[in-house]
Design an enzyme around this catalytic site. Sequence first.
Site, PDB file in Angstrom:
ATOM      1  N   SER A 100       0.816  -1.001  -0.014  1.00  0.00           N
ATOM      2  CA  SER A 100      -0.140   0.098   0.042  1.00  0.00           C
ATOM      3  C   SER A 100       1.055   1.328   0.180  1.00  0.00           C
ATOM      4  CB  SER A 100      -0.945  -0.133   1.172  1.00  0.00           C
ATOM      5  OG  SER A 100      -1.875   0.979   1.124  1.00  0.00           O
ATOM      6  N   ASP A 239      -2.267   6.376  -3.325  1.00  0.00           N
ATOM      7  CA  ASP A 239      -1.190   5.928  -2.864  1.00  0.00           C
ATOM      8  C   ASP A 239      -0.904   4.565  -3.795  1.00  0.00           C
ATOM      9  OD1 ASP A 239      -3.423   4.001  -2.064  1.00  0.00           O
ATOM     10  OD2 ASP A 239      -2.486   3.509  -0.361  1.00  0.00           O
ATOM     11  N   ASP A 241      -1.121   1.389  -3.974  1.00  0.00           N
ATOM     12  CA  ASP A 241      -2.059   0.119  -4.698  1.00  0.00           C
ATOM     13  C   ASP A 241      -3.442   0.920  -4.557  1.00  0.00           C
ATOM     14  OD1 ASP A 241      -2.906   0.675  -1.664  1.00  0.00           O
ATOM     15  OD2 ASP A 241      -3.571  -1.441  -1.545  1.00  0.00           O
ATOM     16  N   ASP A 243      -5.852   2.459  -3.194  1.00  0.00           N
ATOM     17  CA  ASP A 243      -7.008   2.119  -2.195  1.00  0.00           C
ATOM     18  C   ASP A 243      -7.533   3.593  -1.413  1.00  0.00           C
ATOM     19  OD1 ASP A 243      -5.016   2.019  -0.376  1.00  0.00           O
ATOM     20  OD2 ASP A 243      -5.897   0.197   0.560  1.00  0.00           O
TER      21      ASP A 243
END
Length: 447
Positions: A100, A239, A241, A243
């Site tokens: 992440s 960010d 990833d 999410d």
Amino acid sequence: MRRFFGTDGIRGVVNEDLTPELAYKLSRAIVGYFGNVKGKKVIIGSDTRNSKDMLKSALVAGFTSGGMNVLDVGVISTPALSYLVKNQDEVLLGVMISASHNPVEYNGIKIFKNDGFKLDDDVEAEIENYLLKEDNYYRANPREIGVIYDFSHIKEKYKNYLREIINGNFEGYKVMLDCAFGSLSEIAPEVFRELGAEVVAYNTKYNGLNINENCGAVYPETSKKLFLNSGAHIGFTYDGDGDRVIAFSENGEIIDGDIMLGILAKYLKEKGLLKGDKIVGTIMTNLGLEEYLKNINVELIRTKVGDRYVLDEILKYGLNLGGETSGHIILFDYMSTGDGLLTSLFLLKILKEKGVKLSELAKDIKIFPQVHEKVSVKGLNITEDMEKRFIEITEEVINGKNIRYIVRKSGTEPVVRITLEGDVPKEYLNELVLEIKSRIIDLLSNF
């Protein structure tokens, strides 16, 4: 106490905490837990960090040895993988390789059920038990070993879904995107352009090492400089990833997850679409948002930090909106996890529908000053007694002033996080939080 799974799957420094051996054992443990997996399918995707191939190879070896077929979707966002797992036939699980917002030295493994939700805590605990046992789990005979399929094309299904949700176009809007050299580097600019927006995209040429590096949602001030030079009407920074998202108004004001929640809550309530007239935040959610929500007759339910806990409360109360200050926003009518791209598209949809600028939607939400610090606890076993002492130190420094505090051990990094918040000057909060940090460091030096 679980050894491997944290609040967001397994995560750690690559080749130290998270090794290919552990990844292989994990996939074998999953084979053991689920039993007869021969011929079952698992979707595997990742963000852009260079360790993805090593970890993916290890996971694939464990799954295919048990007879599972692997659908490799390549670089993808976490929410996109969650959506595809739910909407692809005959898939048992989804596996996302990502850390992440963490730097490239970290990576992680998140597992999704075929309903698009992350594994329950008790299932993760059971899989850990299998991981720690000797591997006597099913191995396919040579003719039934699983194979890998290139399934990168099914990302189009996710893009089509987003376009259906928006059901319109963004012609006339210029949008700045900071993609953090991560999962959304290609798909985010594509979707906005396909919807008619003019796009200025930064930090899209990833090389495996530059994910989240001084860019993206973790560094909003850096992204803000890019936005101010872009000439765009609105900006979004993601960010690694995909999410989470932070937005920028036309004048460069940073619009964090709390402000976005307030905007979304009001919009949905006006439409009669906000279920229960409640939304879910966390212990970190700003008091200013809570005051704003009271004024529009919306209740804030607080929970622990982590989008999985936000989701738990959404499910518990039958709600459809929740999120975190960091920019994880769950629009549960559409997705079962935080989705930075969906959130940014939805915000622009609101702007176009209302014919206003983002600053106008945000102006009534007064965010109280909030400061954050963290203390490294790597290699230390933080006991409950130590955590109580951290809180005592904090209360001693605050000394009865009307300041809200949160001191907690992170679920994703070996750090203790300190947060102070209040309707006081930020400089004053900074003085206090640095004093608290210094005293906690002194305390830890004795262990």
